[in-house]
Design an enzyme around this catalytic site. Structure first.
Site, PDB file in Angstrom:
ATOM      1  CE  LYS A   1      -2.161   2.169  -7.904  1.00  0.00           C
ATOM      2  NZ  LYS A   1      -0.706   2.658  -7.514  1.00  0.00           N
TER       3      LYS A   1
ATOM      4  CB  CYS B   1       3.937   1.208 -12.831  1.00  0.00           C
ATOM      5  SG  CYS B   1       5.283   1.030 -11.454  1.00  0.00           S
TER       6      CYS B   1
ATOM      7  CG  ASP C   1      -0.253  -0.545  -7.008  1.00  0.00           C
ATOM      8  OD1 ASP C   1      -0.273  -0.869  -8.428  1.00  0.00           O
ATOM      9  OD2 ASP C   1       0.300   0.470  -6.545  1.00  0.00           O
TER      10      ASP C   1
ATOM     11  CB  ALA D   1      -1.079   0.059   1.291  1.00  0.00           C
ATOM     12  CB  ALA D   2       4.177   2.296   1.463  1.00  0.00           C
ATOM     13  N   PRO D   3       3.216   4.491  -0.922  1.00  0.00           N
ATOM     14  CG  PRO D   3       3.587   6.605  -1.923  1.00  0.00           C
ATOM     15  CD  PRO D   3       3.564   4.984  -2.098  1.00  0.00           C
ATOM     16  N   GLY D   4       0.575   5.051  -0.395  1.00  0.00           N
ATOM     17  CA  GLY D   4      -0.848   5.349   0.141  1.00  0.00           C
ATOM     18  C   GLY D   4      -1.767   6.083  -1.117  1.00  0.00           C
TER      19      GLY D   4
ATOM     20  CG  ASP E   1       4.518  -1.246   1.593  1.00  0.00           C
ATOM     21  OD1 ASP E   1       3.946  -1.059   0.630  1.00  0.00           O
ATOM     22  OD2 ASP E   1       5.781  -1.475   1.888  1.00  0.00           O
TER      23      ASP E   1
END
Ligand SMILES: C[S@@+](CC[C@H](N)C(=O)[O-])C[C@H]1O[C@@H](n2cnc3c(N)ncnc32)[C@H](O)[C@@H]1O
Length: 296
Positions: free
Chosen positions: A110, A224, A171, A105-108, A128
């Site tokens: 999404k 990505c 992600d 999740a970091a840095p947040g 994370d």
């Protein structure tokens, strides 16, 4: 990146986009404000905001001052986020009241978007593994007022429990080739060994996510990067193991479908349900998104 010439439909536009600076895009945080109020406040400070035609919460911003140095930023009225990066949370389609896990999740970016989409109602676990990035995650969760969110520190592959979440976002950490506009060294493409190492980590994260979500629940896998080994290669292994089916994702932005094959690898026709974004599609980063439903 030459090895992608055969899969990127418009190589000239791709290569030109990769050499063009990224526009600054911000996402309105609807927990704290509305797009109209945000536009008004930032324009009063000399910024110019142009809404993106496919998402009224996103604005392209121009101005002399840094966009991260305003009072509104500190108050959490917006998050600086590439347009492509707003798509995985929309693909997850979270609903108020649900239990949701953001495994990496970091840095947040999404996680805070998910909190806004569920109107802070429900439970969002933002996890994370990286302590430094976790500090940024906690700061962003606090700044944007995501009070439905708890933050955990765990290797995603070892996150405890089974069948406890309605939706999980993976992600994944990746070779990030899609961010070559920001990091020119990536124009060369990532090293093959690195891609293989990332793919092994990504498989572990996706398999665990498919255990953590309830049967019938949704897992979104996003990266990505352009490397098929980290995208279709990872998702197709989960499909072939019978862990999940892949659902069609139809975003309202230009895109191309996932690849059924690359080189000697056969990923399967169902990979066309996934989505590939290239930097020229809507002047943003490259990315990959697949929506999976847990079987069994
Ligand atoms: C692409 S970034 C996530 C970006 C984030 N979702 C956002 O929107 O701001 C990938 C993240 O995965 C984390 N990560 C790497 N290996 C991990 C693992 N084994 N378990 C959990 N997180 C991991 C990294 O620390 C990094 O923060």
């Amino acid at each position: 990146m030459e090895r992608y010439k055969g899969i990127i439909p418009d190589w000239e536009r791709f290569w030109e986009a990769v050499h063009t600076p990224l526009p600054t895009v911000i996402r309105t945080n609807t927990i704290k404000t509305t797009p109209e109020k945000l536009k008004q406040r930032l324009e009063a400070k000399g910024f110019r905001l142009e809404p993106l035609p496919w998402n009224p919460l996103l604005f392209r911003v121009k101005g002399e001052a840094p966009i991260g140095a305003t009072l509104e930023h500190w108050l959490g009225h917006y998050y600086v986020q590439e347009a492509t990066q707003s798509l995985p949370a929309l693909a997850l389609d979270p609903k108020p009241g649900e239990r949701i896990l953001d495994l990496c999740a970091a840095p947040g970016g999404k996680a805070t978007q998910i909190a806004a989409l569920i109107e802070n109602r429900g439970t969002l676990v933002a996890n994370d593994v990286n302590p430094k990035r976790l500090r940024a995650l906690m700061a962003n969760v606090y700044r944007l007022g995501a009070i439905c969110c708890v933050v955990t520190e765990c290797r995603g592959e070892h996150f405890p429990g089974a069948g406890i979440f309605d939706r999980v976002l993976v992600d994944a950490p990746c070779s990030a080739e899609g961010t070559a506009r920001k990091y020119p060294r990536l124009r060369r493409g990532a090293a093959p060994g690195y891609i293989q190492r990332m793919a092994a980590i990504q498989r572990g994260l996706l398999y665990r996510a498919l255990e953590l979500v309830r049967p019938g629940g949704i897992v979104v896998y996003s990266t990505c990067t352009i490397a098929p080994e980290e995208n279709e290669g990872v998702v197709s292994r989960a499909i072939k193991r019978g862990l999940a089916e892949i659902l069609p994702f139809e975003p309202s932005v230009p895109h191309v479908r996932g690849l059924p094959r690359f080189g000697r690898e056969e990923y399967g026709k169902e990979m066309e349900n996934a989505v590939r974004i290239y930097p020229y599609h809507f002047d943003s980063d490259g990315g990959f998104i697949a929506v999976l439903r847990r079987l069994g």
